[in-house]
Design a protein around this motif. Structure first.
Motif, PDB file in Angstrom:
ATOM      1  N   GLU A 161      35.983  47.773  42.422  1.00  0.00           N
ATOM      2  CA  GLU A 161      35.912  46.791  41.335  1.00  0.00           C
ATOM      3  C   GLU A 161      34.635  45.957  41.502  1.00  0.00           C
ATOM      4  O   GLU A 161      34.380  45.400  42.577  1.00  0.00           O
ATOM      5  CB  GLU A 161      37.154  45.890  41.378  1.00  0.00           C
ATOM      6  N   ARG A 204      33.875  43.116  40.321  1.00  0.00           N
ATOM      7  CA  ARG A 204      34.087  41.671  40.502  1.00  0.00           C
ATOM      8  C   ARG A 204      34.444  41.303  41.940  1.00  0.00           C
ATOM      9  O   ARG A 204      34.311  40.144  42.326  1.00  0.00           O
ATOM     10  CB  ARG A 204      35.182  41.167  39.563  1.00  0.00           C
ATOM     11  N   TRP A 215      40.331  31.614  44.077  1.00  0.00           N
ATOM     12  CA  TRP A 215      39.863  32.901  43.565  1.00  0.00           C
ATOM     13  C   TRP A 215      39.680  32.904  42.051  1.00  0.00           C
ATOM     14  O   TRP A 215      40.360  32.192  41.331  1.00  0.00           O
ATOM     15  CB  TRP A 215      40.826  34.011  43.968  1.00  0.00           C
ATOM     16  N   CYS A 216      38.740  33.751  41.623  1.00  0.00           N
ATOM     17  CA  CYS A 216      38.529  34.028  40.198  1.00  0.00           C
ATOM     18  C   CYS A 216      38.939  35.463  39.873  1.00  0.00           C
ATOM     19  O   CYS A 216      39.164  35.802  38.723  1.00  0.00           O
ATOM     20  CB  CYS A 216      37.065  33.825  39.822  1.00  0.00           C
ATOM     21  N   PHE A 217      38.987  36.307  40.900  1.00  0.00           N
ATOM     22  CA  PHE A 217      39.455  37.683  40.772  1.00  0.00           C
ATOM     23  C   PHE A 217      40.251  38.009  42.027  1.00  0.00           C
ATOM     24  O   PHE A 217      39.869  37.614  43.135  1.00  0.00           O
ATOM     25  CB  PHE A 217      38.281  38.662  40.657  1.00  0.00           C
ATOM     26  N   ASN A 223      40.552  49.430  42.490  1.00  0.00           N
ATOM     27  CA  ASN A 223      40.515  48.104  43.119  1.00  0.00           C
ATOM     28  C   ASN A 223      39.395  47.995  44.140  1.00  0.00           C
ATOM     29  O   ASN A 223      38.696  46.985  44.207  1.00  0.00           O
ATOM     30  CB  ASN A 223      41.851  47.796  43.802  1.00  0.00           C
TER      31      ASN A 223
END
Length: 139
Positions: free
Chosen positions: A115, A117, A82-84, A112
């Motif tokens: 979001e 991202r 994961w990156c986010f 959340n």
């Protein structure tokens, strides 16, 4: 707040049990804000389920696991790169509609779910109505 109200109306339009994984409900919220829909991911569901089950079985509630693990740790352990990553937890709601309404009315949980991202999600329910939603984006 007008957008949140519209999101609640979008949630109310979903037929009962038509969305057992919650992705349609979250995507209804995202659609109100003009955001791309999320895809459902079984690795994120696995991370959510492990945390929900652990909290239900051991009688605690929070974002940190009994072993000190964070949502990022749990998602990584499930094999997701994961990156986010973000997590919503809830306890006591007896239906998907109830938990989604609660999260939608909570600024942090709502943030959340919308979001920008986030690309994927997983949702789990365990024990006495302990809910965990994991939202993430792969690297």
């Amino acid at each position: 707040m007008k957008q949140v109200s519209g999101a609640i109306l979008a949630l109310a339009a979903l037929p009962a049990l038509a969305d057992p994984m919650g992705v349609e409900a979250v995507n209804a919220l995202r659609d109100v804000k003009g955001l791309e829909p999320l895809s459902y991911n079984s690795q994120l569901e696995q991370a959510a389920e492990a945390h929900a089950r652990d909290m239900a079985q051991h009688g605690y509630f929070g974002h940190q696991g009994r072993d000190g693990a964070t949502v990022g740790d749990r998602v990584t352990a499930a094999g997701y790169k994961w990156c986010f990553v973000a997590e919503n937890v809830a306890k006591g709601q007896r239906s998907l509609e109830a938990v989604m309404t609660g999260w939608t009315n909570s600024p942090g949980h709502y943030r959340n779910m919308v979001e920008t991202r986030a690309r994927e999600m997983g949702l789990a329910r365990a024990g006495d109505d302990v809910w965990v939603m994991v939202l993430a984006a792969p690297c």
